[in-house]
Design an enzyme around this catalytic site. Structure first.
Site, PDB file in Angstrom:
ATOM      1  N   ASP A  99       0.868  -1.180   0.000  1.00  0.00           N
ATOM      2  CA  ASP A  99       0.000   0.000   0.000  1.00  0.00           C
ATOM      3  C   ASP A  99       0.903   1.227   0.000  1.00  0.00           C
ATOM      4  O   ASP A  99       1.814   1.337   0.825  1.00  0.00           O
ATOM      5  CB  ASP A  99      -0.886  -0.016   1.259  1.00  0.00           C
ATOM      6  CG  ASP A  99      -2.263   0.540   0.993  1.00  0.00           C
ATOM      7  OD1 ASP A  99      -2.356   1.619   0.395  1.00  0.00           O
ATOM      8  OD2 ASP A  99      -3.256  -0.100   1.399  1.00  0.00           O
ATOM      9  N   ASP A 200      -2.987   4.731  -2.428  1.00  0.00           N
ATOM     10  CA  ASP A 200      -4.031   5.333  -1.611  1.00  0.00           C
ATOM     11  C   ASP A 200      -4.416   6.727  -2.136  1.00  0.00           C
ATOM     12  O   ASP A 200      -3.519   7.558  -2.380  1.00  0.00           O
ATOM     13  CB  ASP A 200      -3.475   5.452  -0.189  1.00  0.00           C
ATOM     14  CG  ASP A 200      -4.526   5.820   0.834  1.00  0.00           C
ATOM     15  OD1 ASP A 200      -5.392   4.970   1.097  1.00  0.00           O
ATOM     16  OD2 ASP A 200      -4.478   6.937   1.373  1.00  0.00           O
ATOM     17  N   GLU A 242      -6.273   4.194  -6.151  1.00  0.00           N
ATOM     18  CA  GLU A 242      -7.590   4.405  -5.536  1.00  0.00           C
ATOM     19  C   GLU A 242      -8.088   5.762  -6.019  1.00  0.00           C
ATOM     20  O   GLU A 242      -7.539   6.799  -5.656  1.00  0.00           O
ATOM     21  CB  GLU A 242      -7.476   4.388  -4.013  1.00  0.00           C
ATOM     22  CG  GLU A 242      -8.847   4.467  -3.342  1.00  0.00           C
ATOM     23  CD  GLU A 242      -8.783   4.876  -1.864  1.00  0.00           C
ATOM     24  OE1 GLU A 242      -9.751   4.598  -1.147  1.00  0.00           O
ATOM     25  OE2 GLU A 242      -7.784   5.477  -1.443  1.00  0.00           O
ATOM     26  N   HIS A 316     -11.323  -2.708   2.950  1.00  0.00           N
ATOM     27  CA  HIS A 316     -11.311  -2.400   4.385  1.00  0.00           C
ATOM     28  C   HIS A 316     -12.099  -1.137   4.726  1.00  0.00           C
ATOM     29  O   HIS A 316     -12.235  -0.806   5.909  1.00  0.00           O
ATOM     30  CB  HIS A 316      -9.859  -2.240   4.839  1.00  0.00           C
ATOM     31  CG  HIS A 316      -9.190  -1.082   4.163  1.00  0.00           C
ATOM     32  ND1 HIS A 316      -8.899  -1.082   2.814  1.00  0.00           N
ATOM     33  CD2 HIS A 316      -8.802   0.124   4.622  1.00  0.00           C
ATOM     34  CE1 HIS A 316      -8.362   0.072   2.495  1.00  0.00           C
ATOM     35  NE2 HIS A 316      -8.283   0.831   3.571  1.00  0.00           N
ATOM     36  N   ASP A 317     -12.574  -0.415   3.722  1.00  0.00           N
ATOM     37  CA  ASP A 317     -13.367   0.796   3.962  1.00  0.00           C
ATOM     38  C   ASP A 317     -14.859   0.569   3.721  1.00  0.00           C
ATOM     39  O   ASP A 317     -15.658   1.478   3.945  1.00  0.00           O
ATOM     40  CB  ASP A 317     -12.924   1.921   3.003  1.00  0.00           C
ATOM     41  CG  ASP A 317     -11.498   2.386   3.261  1.00  0.00           C
ATOM     42  OD1 ASP A 317     -11.050   2.343   4.422  1.00  0.00           O
ATOM     43  OD2 ASP A 317     -10.840   2.805   2.284  1.00  0.00           O
TER      44      ASP A 317
END
Ligand code: NOJ
Length: 544
Positions: A99, A200, A242, A316-317
Site C-alpha cells: 500500500d 491510496d 484508488e 477495508h473501507d
C-alpha cells in the site's frame, strides 16, 4: 490486446494485517501471522496479495498515517520478517502489492516534525502551509473525516492542510524534492522484489488547495508519469490507484497502455449506488439494481482496449457485500456465491477482501464504546450535534461503518475465532462459530470452494480474462445477466439478484455449466424460473 501482463490474469487478495492473523498473542495481526496462512492463500489460488499498510505508524487511521515508510510497525514485526513474507509468498507464486500512502504522512513522520519545528527547514515545503486570511482559516476545504481540512499550528501561526485527520498532514506534490524522496522510497521497496503498489487516494496528489480543487488536479497525470519513469516503469509491476472520482474517460488516462501511468484504478461508481444522491455515504436508499447493472456494464464496455478494470465489492473501507446487497441470514451462502460469480466472470482483475471468500458478514454494534474507526467516531459526534437520534446514527454506522470489514478474520470455532490467543484489538463477530475457515474447508459446497473454482476457471479459460462483455437488457429488473464473447465462443452469466423466484429465457442451447451456486437446479434452454440468488455461468451453443 497486443501486450499482456501477469496482473491481468491473476486474482488479488487484500489483507488488512491488523485483523488477519495474530501469531504472538498480543491481539493484533502480524507479518508472521500472514506467513502462517500463505498455504491457505495458495490453496485458494490467488496470484497477489494487496497488503494494507504495515509501515511504522501511530495508528490514528490504522496505518494509513505513516511515520516511517521504510520501517515496519513494531506490532506487526520486523523488516526481516517482511523480507521473509515477500520471499515465502513468491515461492508460492504470489506477488506482494504494498500500500502506497503518499497523499499524506503521519504528523509524527520526521519530515513533518522538522517542518513544524522551523519555517526555514527544507521540509517545511514538503507540506501545504497557508497563512490565515483575515485572521481566519484559509478556505472552506473539508476533511473526509469531517471538519475543516486546515489545522492551525500555534507556534508559527500558519495552517497546514489535512484532507483526512489532523494527524495526516498532506504532502505538497508541487515540491520536486519531496517527489524524489517518495520515488526513492518506492525504489527501496521495488528492490526488495515486491509485485507492485496499491496507491491510496492517488487522485488527490494533484490538488490545488487555494482553488479548493482536491481530486483530479491539473498536474495529477504529469506526476504519475514522472513516478512511473522514476520507479516501477522499468519493471512489470501491478499498480492500482484508488480513485474515487474516476469516470471511464478518467480511468483511461490512468491506465491506457500507451500513457505509462498505472495498470488500473479502483473506480467507485457502483459503490455509491445505495446512497441518496448528493448526500453523504451515510445517507442510505435501497440499491437500484438496474443502475448497478448499467454502471458496471458501462465500465466493462467503455474501457475497451484503452484501459483495464479492477473488480471488487469489498475492501477495508466498505461494508461486507453479503450484508449490504445480499442476504446474510437465510441466503448467506447463495448470495455470497452470486456476488463472487457475477464479479469474477467480468473483464478485469478481481480483488477478494479477506473473509469475503468465506462469506463473513457485517457486525452490528449499538454503543459508542464499540466504535473503533476514526471516521465513524467523528460521524457519530457530528450527527449528534446536528440533532440526529442515536438510533439513526447507528443505522448508518451499522450499514456503512468501516469497522464492519475490519473485525478479525474468522479462522475456526475456537475462542476469538482462532485469530488470537490474547484479546483481539477489535471484537470478533459472534457468528464465528458457524462462519469460519475451518468449517469452509471441510465443506465441499462452501463459499470458499466457489472462489477457488472461479480462480481456477480464470487460469483455464482466456475468455474470462479477454472476452468482450455484453449486458442483457431484456430481462426483469432483478435478473443481472451478461455475455462474454471471445474467439467465436459465448458464455452467459445470469444471476437472480433477489429473494424471489425470477423468470429468465435462454435463447441458445446450453453446452456446458461452468459454475453455479445451485445444486438441485440447472439452467436450460427456454424458460427458466430461477430460485433466489441462483447464478450460473454457462457456455452457449447455437441459437434454438
Ligand atoms: C483510503 C484508505 O483506504 C482509507 O482506509 C484511509 O482512511 C484513507 N485513504 C486515508 O489514507
Amino acid at each position: 490486446m497486443t501486450h499482456t501482463h501477469w496482473w491481468q490474469e491473476v486474482v488479488v487478495y487484500q489483507i488488512y494485517p491488523r485483523s488477519f492473523n495474530d501469531s504472538n498473542g498480543d491481539g493484533i495481526g502480524d507479518i508472521n501471522g500472514i506467513i502462517e496462512k500463505l498455504d491457505y492463500l495458495e490453496k485458494l489460488g490467488i496470484g497477489a496479495i494487496w497488503l494494507s499498510p504495515v509501515y511504522q505508524s501511530p495508528n490514528d487511521d490504522n496505518g494509513y498515517d505513516i511515520s516511517d515508510y521504510q520501517a515496519i510497525m513494531t506490532e506487526f514485526g520486523t523488516m526481516a520478517e517482511m523480507d521473509r513474507l515477500i520471499a515465502e509468498a513468491k515461492r508460492r507464486g504470489i506477488q506482494l502489492i504494498m500500500d502506497l500512502v503518499v497523499n499524506h504522512t503521519s504528523d509524527e513522520h520526521a519530515w513533518f516534525v522538522e517542518a513544524k519545528a522551523s519555517t526555514d527547514s527544507k521540509y517545511r515545503d514538503f507540506y501545504v502551509w497557508r497563512k490565515p486570511v483575515n485572521g481566519q482559516i484559509p478556505n472552506n476545504l473539508q476533511s473526509t473525516f469531517l471538519g475543516p481540512a486546515w489545522e492551525l499550528d500555534e507556534a508559527t501561526g500558519e495552517y497546514y492542510l489535512h484532507l483526512f485527520s489532523k494527524k495526516q498532514p498532506d504532502l505538497n506534490w508541487e515540491n520536486p524534492e519531496m517527489r524524489q524522496a517518495i520515488y526513492d522510497m518506492m525504489n527501496f521497496w521495488i528492490d526488495k522484489g515486491i509485485g507492485g503498489f496499491r496507491m491510496d487516494v492517488i487522485d488527490l496528489v494533484g490538488k490545488l488547495p487555494d482553488q479548493e480543487i482536491t481530486g483530479n488536479g491539473p498536474k495529477l497525470h504529469d506526476y504519475l508519469q514522472e513516478m512511473n519513469r522514476e520507479t516501477f516503469g522499468k519493471h512489470d509491476l501491478l499498480t492500482v490507484g484508488e480513485t474515487w472520482g474516476a469516470t471511464p474517460e478518467i480511468a483511461k488516462l490512468y491506465s491506457h497502455p500507451d500513457r505509462q501511468e498505472l495498470s488500473m484504478v479502483f473506480q467507485f461508481e457502483h459503490v455509491g449506488l445505495d446512497e441518496v444522491p448528493g448526500k453523504s455515504k451515510w445517507d442510505l436508499r435501497p440499491l437500484p439494481i438496474n443502475e448497478l447493472k448499467n454502471v458496471l456494464s458501462k465500465w466493462q464496455t467503455e474501457l475497451g482496449n484503452d484501459g483495464w478494470n479492477s473488480l471488487f465489492w469489498n475492501n477495508h473501507d466498505l461494508p461486507r457485500i453479503v450484508s449490504r446487497w445480499g442476504n446474510d441470514h437465510i441466503y448467506r451462502v447463495e448470495s455470497a456465491k452470486m456476488f463472487a460469480i457475477l464479479l469474477h466472470m467480468m473483464k478485469g482483475t478481481p480483488y477478494i477482501y479477506q473473509g469475503e471468500e468465506i462469506g463473513m458478514t457485517n457486525k452490528p454494534i449499538s454503543s459508542y464504546e464499540e466504535i473503533e474507526d476514526i471516521e465513524s467516531r467523528n460521524f457519530y459526534h457530528d450527527r449528534l450535534e446536528k440533532g440526529y437520534s442515536e438510533a439513526e446514527i447507528f443505522t448508518s454506522i451499522n450499514a456503512k461503518g468501516r469497522d464492519n470489514a475490519r473485525t478479525p478474520m474468522q479462522w475456526d470455532a475456537n475462542k476469538h475465532a482462532g485469530f488470537t490467543t490474547g484479546t483481539p484489538w477489535l471484537s470478533v463477530n459472534p457468528n464465528y462459530t458457524g462462519i469460519n475457515v475451518a468449517q469452509a474447508l471441510a465443506d465441499p459446497t462452501s463459499i470458499f470452494y466457489t472462489y477457488q473454482q472461479l480462480i481456477q476457471l480464470r487460469k483455464e479459460h482466456p475468455i474470462i480474462v479477454w472476452g468482450d462483455f455484453e449486458l442483457l437488457t431484456d430481462t426483469v429488473d432483478e435478473i443481472f445477466a451478461y455475455y462474454r464473447h471471445y474467439q467465436g465462443d459465448t458464455w452467459l452469466i445470469v444471476a437472480n439478484f433477489s429473494e424471489q423466484i425470477q423468470p429468465f429465457h435462454v435463447t441458445h442451447s446450453v453446452e456446458k455449466t461452468l459454475i453455479s451456486n445451485m445444486s438441485e437446479y440447472t439452467l436450460t434452454t427456454g424458460d427458466n424460473y430461477l430460485p433466489p440468488y441462483a447464478t450460473f455461468a454457462v457456455k452457449l451453443g447455437d441459437t434454438v
